[in-house]
Design an enzyme around this catalytic site. Structure first.
Site, PDB file in Angstrom:
ATOM      1  N   ASP A   1       0.813  -1.214   0.000  1.00 29.13           N
ATOM      2  CA  ASP A   1       0.000   0.000   0.000  1.00 29.13           C
ATOM      3  C   ASP A   1       0.850   1.269   0.000  1.00 29.13           C
ATOM      4  O   ASP A   1       0.448   2.288   0.550  1.00 29.13           O
ATOM      5  CB  ASP A   1      -0.978   0.002   1.196  1.00 29.13           C
ATOM      6  CG  ASP A   1      -1.748  -1.301   1.266  1.00 29.13           C
ATOM      7  OD1 ASP A   1      -2.331  -1.672   0.248  1.00 29.13           O
ATOM      8  OD2 ASP A   1      -1.714  -1.969   2.322  1.00 29.13           O
ATOM      9  N   GLU A   2       2.003   1.201  -0.652  1.00 30.87           N
ATOM     10  CA  GLU A   2       2.880   2.374  -0.712  1.00 30.87           C
ATOM     11  C   GLU A   2       2.438   3.350  -1.796  1.00 30.87           C
ATOM     12  O   GLU A   2       2.949   4.467  -1.864  1.00 30.87           O
ATOM     13  CB  GLU A   2       4.334   1.957  -0.991  1.00 30.87           C
ATOM     14  CG  GLU A   2       4.996   1.142   0.112  1.00 30.87           C
ATOM     15  CD  GLU A   2       4.812  -0.353  -0.064  1.00 30.87           C
ATOM     16  OE1 GLU A   2       4.029  -0.752  -0.955  1.00 30.87           O
ATOM     17  OE2 GLU A   2       5.426  -1.128   0.681  1.00 30.87           O
TER      18      GLU A   2
ATOM     19  N   LYS B   1       1.998   2.209  -5.345  1.00 31.27           N
ATOM     20  CA  LYS B   1       2.790   1.807  -6.516  1.00 31.27           C
ATOM     21  C   LYS B   1       2.162   2.262  -7.816  1.00 31.27           C
ATOM     22  O   LYS B   1       2.858   2.562  -8.790  1.00 31.27           O
ATOM     23  CB  LYS B   1       2.980   0.286  -6.530  1.00 31.27           C
ATOM     24  CG  LYS B   1       3.857  -0.200  -5.393  1.00 31.27           C
ATOM     25  CD  LYS B   1       4.086  -1.692  -5.475  1.00 31.27           C
ATOM     26  CE  LYS B   1       2.900  -2.489  -5.035  1.00 31.27           C
ATOM     27  NZ  LYS B   1       2.799  -2.678  -3.583  1.00 31.27           N
ATOM     28  N   GLY B   2       0.822   2.334  -7.827  1.00 29.69           N
ATOM     29  CA  GLY B   2       0.126   2.758  -9.050  1.00 29.69           C
ATOM     30  C   GLY B   2       0.584   4.128  -9.505  1.00 29.69           C
ATOM     31  O   GLY B   2       0.696   4.406 -10.693  1.00 29.69           O
TER      32      GLY B   2
ATOM     33  N   GLY C   1      -4.265  -4.327  -3.950  1.00 22.79           N
ATOM     34  CA  GLY C   1      -5.232  -3.257  -4.151  1.00 22.79           C
ATOM     35  C   GLY C   1      -4.517  -2.001  -4.567  1.00 22.79           C
ATOM     36  O   GLY C   1      -3.778  -1.437  -3.782  1.00 22.79           O
ATOM     37  N   HIS C   2      -4.699  -1.600  -5.824  1.00 19.63           N
ATOM     38  CA  HIS C   2      -4.146  -0.299  -6.221  1.00 19.63           C
ATOM     39  C   HIS C   2      -5.310   0.661  -6.345  1.00 19.63           C
ATOM     40  O   HIS C   2      -6.309   0.309  -6.952  1.00 19.63           O
ATOM     41  CB  HIS C   2      -3.529  -0.255  -7.616  1.00 19.63           C
ATOM     42  CG  HIS C   2      -2.799  -1.465  -8.053  1.00 19.63           C
ATOM     43  ND1 HIS C   2      -1.504  -1.705  -7.706  1.00 19.63           N
ATOM     44  CD2 HIS C   2      -3.168  -2.466  -8.874  1.00 19.63           C
ATOM     45  CE1 HIS C   2      -1.117  -2.816  -8.283  1.00 19.63           C
ATOM     46  NE2 HIS C   2      -2.102  -3.302  -8.987  1.00 19.63           N
TER      47      HIS C   2
ATOM     48  N   GLN D   1       1.871  -6.651  -3.459  1.00 18.50           N
ATOM     49  CA  GLN D   1       2.334  -6.645  -2.066  1.00 18.50           C
ATOM     50  C   GLN D   1       3.674  -5.903  -1.961  1.00 18.50           C
ATOM     51  O   GLN D   1       3.858  -4.931  -2.671  1.00 18.50           O
ATOM     52  CB  GLN D   1       2.422  -8.055  -1.465  1.00 18.50           C
ATOM     53  CG  GLN D   1       1.066  -8.722  -1.323  1.00 18.50           C
ATOM     54  CD  GLN D   1       0.526  -9.215  -2.658  1.00 18.50           C
ATOM     55  OE1 GLN D   1       1.192  -9.908  -3.396  1.00 18.50           O
ATOM     56  NE2 GLN D   1      -0.694  -8.848  -2.967  1.00 18.50           N
TER      57      GLN D   1
ATOM     58  N   THR E   1      -9.764  -5.090   1.650  1.00 15.61           N
ATOM     59  CA  THR E   1     -10.618  -5.586   2.737  1.00 15.61           C
ATOM     60  C   THR E   1     -11.293  -4.467   3.517  1.00 15.61           C
ATOM     61  O   THR E   1     -12.159  -4.735   4.347  1.00 15.61           O
ATOM     62  CB  THR E   1      -9.773  -6.410   3.730  1.00 15.61           C
ATOM     63  OG1 THR E   1      -8.734  -5.554   4.220  1.00 15.61           O
ATOM     64  CG2 THR E   1      -9.152  -7.627   3.082  1.00 15.61           C
TER      65      THR E   1
ATOM     66  N   ARG F   1     -10.052  -2.907   5.861  1.00 13.69           N
ATOM     67  CA  ARG F   1      -9.563  -2.903   7.246  1.00 13.69           C
ATOM     68  C   ARG F   1      -8.756  -1.637   7.512  1.00 13.69           C
ATOM     69  O   ARG F   1      -7.989  -1.192   6.653  1.00 13.69           O
ATOM     70  CB  ARG F   1      -8.611  -4.089   7.478  1.00 13.69           C
ATOM     71  CG  ARG F   1      -9.305  -5.412   7.529  1.00 13.69           C
ATOM     72  CD  ARG F   1      -8.307  -6.526   7.776  1.00 13.69           C
ATOM     73  NE  ARG F   1      -7.519  -6.862   6.606  1.00 13.69           N
ATOM     74  CZ  ARG F   1      -6.627  -7.848   6.562  1.00 13.69           C
ATOM     75  NH1 ARG F   1      -6.378  -8.557   7.629  1.00 13.69           N
ATOM     76  NH2 ARG F   1      -5.971  -8.114   5.455  1.00 13.69           N
ATOM     77  N   PRO F   2      -8.861  -1.065   8.747  1.00 10.84           N
ATOM     78  CA  PRO F   2      -7.981   0.057   9.084  1.00 10.84           C
ATOM     79  C   PRO F   2      -6.540  -0.443   9.081  1.00 10.84           C
ATOM     80  O   PRO F   2      -6.260  -1.537   9.574  1.00 10.84           O
ATOM     81  CB  PRO F   2      -8.391   0.458  10.504  1.00 10.84           C
ATOM     82  CG  PRO F   2      -9.467  -0.461  10.928  1.00 10.84           C
ATOM     83  CD  PRO F   2      -9.758  -1.448   9.839  1.00 10.84           C
ATOM     84  N   ARG F   3      -5.640   0.326   8.473  1.00  6.97           N
ATOM     85  CA  ARG F   3      -4.236  -0.116   8.451  1.00  6.97           C
ATOM     86  C   ARG F   3      -3.543   0.280   9.750  1.00  6.97           C
ATOM     87  O   ARG F   3      -3.869   1.324  10.323  1.00  6.97           O
ATOM     88  CB  ARG F   3      -3.509   0.531   7.264  1.00  6.97           C
ATOM     89  CG  ARG F   3      -4.060   0.053   5.941  1.00  6.97           C
ATOM     90  CD  ARG F   3      -3.335   0.690   4.762  1.00  6.97           C
ATOM     91  NE  ARG F   3      -3.958   0.265   3.512  1.00  6.97           N
ATOM     92  CZ  ARG F   3      -4.148   1.047   2.458  1.00  6.97           C
ATOM     93  NH1 ARG F   3      -3.740   2.294   2.465  1.00  6.97           N
ATOM     94  NH2 ARG F   3      -4.731   0.569   1.373  1.00  6.97           N
TER      95      ARG F   3
ATOM     96  N   ASP G   1       2.905  14.626   1.736  1.00  5.97           N
ATOM     97  CA  ASP G   1       1.918  15.639   2.156  1.00  5.97           C
ATOM     98  C   ASP G   1       1.148  15.219   3.407  1.00  5.97           C
ATOM     99  O   ASP G   1       0.661  16.074   4.147  1.00  5.97           O
ATOM    100  CB  ASP G   1       0.938  15.918   1.010  1.00  5.97           C
ATOM    101  CG  ASP G   1       0.275  14.641   0.518  1.00  5.97           C
ATOM    102  OD1 ASP G   1       1.003  13.719   0.120  1.00  5.97           O
ATOM    103  OD2 ASP G   1      -0.967  14.555   0.558  1.00  5.97           O
TER     104      ASP G   1
ATOM    105  N   VAL H   1       3.182  14.220  -3.524  1.00  7.43           N
ATOM    106  CA  VAL H   1       2.742  15.309  -2.643  1.00  7.43           C
ATOM    107  C   VAL H   1       1.217  15.452  -2.593  1.00  7.43           C
ATOM    108  O   VAL H   1       0.703  16.411  -2.023  1.00  7.43           O
ATOM    109  CB  VAL H   1       3.402  16.656  -3.043  1.00  7.43           C
ATOM    110  CG1 VAL H   1       4.892  16.646  -2.727  1.00  7.43           C
ATOM    111  CG2 VAL H   1       3.172  16.974  -4.525  1.00  7.43           C
TER     112      VAL H   1
HETATM  113  P1  IMP Z   1      -2.663 -13.083   1.684  1.00 10.95           P
HETATM  114  O1  IMP Z   1      -1.813 -12.464   0.630  1.00 10.95           O
HETATM  115  O2  IMP Z   1      -4.141 -12.859   1.463  1.00 10.95           O
HETATM  116  O3  IMP Z   1      -2.342 -14.529   1.926  1.00 10.95           O
HETATM  117  O4  IMP Z   1      -2.351 -12.347   3.075  1.00 10.95           O
HETATM  118  C1  IMP Z   1      -1.073 -12.469   3.705  1.00 10.95           C
HETATM  119  C2  IMP Z   1      -0.648 -11.149   4.331  1.00 10.95           C
HETATM  120  O5  IMP Z   1      -0.330 -10.213   3.310  1.00 10.95           O
HETATM  121  C3  IMP Z   1      -1.737 -10.478   5.177  1.00 10.95           C
HETATM  122  O6  IMP Z   1      -1.124  -9.834   6.270  1.00 10.95           O
HETATM  123  C4  IMP Z   1      -2.344  -9.438   4.240  1.00 10.95           C
HETATM  124  O7  IMP Z   1      -2.942  -8.382   4.937  1.00 10.95           O
HETATM  125  C5  IMP Z   1      -1.092  -9.011   3.481  1.00 10.95           C
HETATM  126  N1  IMP Z   1      -1.387  -8.472   2.143  1.00 10.95           N
HETATM  127  C6  IMP Z   1      -1.748  -9.156   1.047  1.00 10.95           C
HETATM  128  N2  IMP Z   1      -1.906  -8.324   0.004  1.00 10.95           N
HETATM  129  C7  IMP Z   1      -1.606  -7.091   0.437  1.00 10.95           C
HETATM  130  C8  IMP Z   1      -1.539  -5.800  -0.206  1.00 10.95           C
HETATM  131  O8  IMP Z   1      -1.767  -5.618  -1.400  1.00 10.95           O
HETATM  132  N3  IMP Z   1      -1.192  -4.770   0.594  1.00 10.95           N
HETATM  133  C9  IMP Z   1      -0.889  -4.930   1.901  1.00 10.95           C
HETATM  134  N4  IMP Z   1      -0.904  -6.102   2.527  1.00 10.95           N
HETATM  135  C10 IMP Z   1      -1.266  -7.185   1.805  1.00 10.95           C
END
Ligand code: IMP
Length: 428
Positions: free
Chosen positions: A13-14, A16-17, A40-41, A223, A300, A302-304, A332, A413
């Site tokens: 989630d840096e 990359k897109g 997820g991009h 990832q 998902t 989910r809160p990061r 920013d 930014v």
């Molecule tokens: P999996 O890839 O669904 O097996 O999940 C394994 C771990 O990688 C979990 O902690 C996920 O939250 C994390 N993860 C998988 N895909 C991403 C991504 O695109 N961004 C951030 N974390 C990810």
């Protein structure tokens, strides 16, 4: 410079897109080489926001050929849903190519992902529940289903039988679930075959020919480094090689083709799912970063988890990936902070570690040693030249660069495609 790799330097989630967009019109092919729809991009084009999970972000750029290579695990239903959603918004998706060797995520992989996580209880990984791990496990166990199997019903049936043989024992006897029939899986997979067929290609050969012809091929890692199955915080990782080396094995090009490795690194750190995270914040600063940086999972929701920049992790990424350039994103988000702590080393049970410890237990015990940097309050989202950033922002970036092992060539930014400060041309 034909082959370029983009990977994430932290836990995903840096942004990359955005780095992909920066290369824009100069890229001819964008290749996804690992992972699946766990990614997820979010890409913002004008006023439109696109959330992609499986497709490479290059699908949004006109004239680019997007490729899903052999290292990817493909949920075909998700693939078609994403293609349909983009088509409905006027995006031309007709150039997509999918490797015949890529593995297929089926219903039993998704089910197993969820039930095994549930059974792990407190020790769970926090997977995305998309069936990624079980599909890669089948690939390594040599009981996987590949895209090409969908075009031979006889072979497909034999392979599904072999896979389900063991799994139904597990599902019924251990996990108390219903058995899955060979017929339902075969029927489901065969129903995709006709639509899929025109997209399927020998993508290794296609990319070889493209590189021979001097085309620019971008390999986009899903990832990130710290989630790599070999080099990340195992077992709290994904099940593929998300580091730069994975681009070669995951696509069938020679490693010596890769001339540039661009690592995308956030100006602070986030993580979803479980596992060690030395700079994690549990106070209001963590909440502040989450709210300011909109740090909620694209896949998902989910809160990061949030924390300060971790320089030993950036240096580790630089080493493992052979990084030539960093793209620093979301600078920013830090605007308005009086001081910005940066982790420069760790204290592990009273011993200073300047590098990421090789032992998992040490990394779990790592307490960050911080250096504080003065913040800035000016809005930087309109800045396009490094010299126009507030002095403290410039100093923050230069300090990170000195600690992180490679040059920082571009700085994000703001959320838009154009909100970026370029210091060095990424293709130079
Ligand atoms: P999996 O890839 O669904 O097996 O999940 C394994 C771990 O990688 C979990 O902690 C996920 O939250 C994390 N993860 C998988 N895909 C991403 C991504 O695109 N961004 C951030 N974390 C990810």
């Amino acid at each position: 410079m034909p082959a370029i790799v983009i990977i994430g330097a932290q836990w995903g989630d840096e942004g990359k897109g955005k780095a992909t967009d920066l290369l824009g019109s100069r890229i001819d092919y964008v290749v996804k080489f690992n992972g699946g729809n766990n990614a997820g991009h979010t890409v913002v084009v004008g006023n439109e926001k696109y959330a992609l999970h499986l497709l490479p972000s290059g699908i949004l750029t006109e004239g680019v050929t997007p490729v899903i290579a052999n290292g990817v695990v493909v949920d075909i239903e998700v693939l078609f849903e994403e293609l349909d959603a983009l088509t409905a918004r006027g995006v031309d998706v007709s150039r997509l190519k999918v490797s015949s060797n890529a593995h297929v995520i089926t219903q039993y992989h998704r089910t197993l992902d969820k039930v095994t996580e549930r059974f792990l209880g407190k020790r769970q990984i926090g997977t995305t529940g998309r069936g990624i791990g079980p599909t890669y496990a089948d690939k390594i166990n040599r009981v996987g289903i590949r895209i090409q199997d969908l075009f031979d019903e006889n072979i497909l049936r034999q392979k599904v039988e072999a896979a389900l043989d063991q799994k139904n024992h597990l599902l019924v006897k251990i996990y108390n679930r219903r058995a899955i029939t060979v017929d339902e899986i075969v029927a489901d997979l065969l129903s995709y075959a006709d639509r899929l067929r025109p997209m399927v290609a020998d993508t290794s050969l296609l990319l070889h020919e493209a590189l021979e012809a001097g085309k620019h091929v971008l390999f986009e890692g899903g990832q990130a480094t710290m989630l790599d199955v070999d080099h990340g915080t195992y077992p709290f990782v994904t099940s593929s090689n998300s580091t730069a080396g994975g681009a070669a094995t995951g696509s069938g090009i020679g490693p010596n083709r890769i001339e540039r490795v661009i690592a995308v690194v956030k100006a602070y750190t986030t993580r979803v799912g479980a596992g060690p995270f030395p700079t994690e914040l549990f106070d209001e600063s963590g909440e502040w970063l989450r709210a300011r940086g909109f740090e909620f999972g694209t896949t998902t929701g989910r809160p990061r988890r949030t924390g300060w920049y971790d320089a030993p992790i950036a240096r580790y990424s630089s080493r493992i990936n052979g990084v030539t350039d960093f793209v620093l994103t979301k600078l920013d988000t830090l605007t308005g902070l009086e001081t910005i702590p940066v982790c420069v080393a760790y204290d592990v049970d009273g011993v200073r570690h300047d590098e990421v410890p090789a032992s998992q237990s040490d990394f779990h015990h790592a307490v960050p040693i911080y250096q504080n940097f003065p913040g800035w309050s000016e809005d930087i989202s309109g800045v396009r030249r490094f010299e126009d950033l507030p002095k403290n922002a410039q100093d923050y970036v230069t300090a990170l660069e000195a600690m992180s092992g490679s040059r920082i060539s571009a700085i994000g930014v703001g959320p838009g495609r154009e909100a970026i400060v370029v210091r060095h041309d990424l293709l130079d």
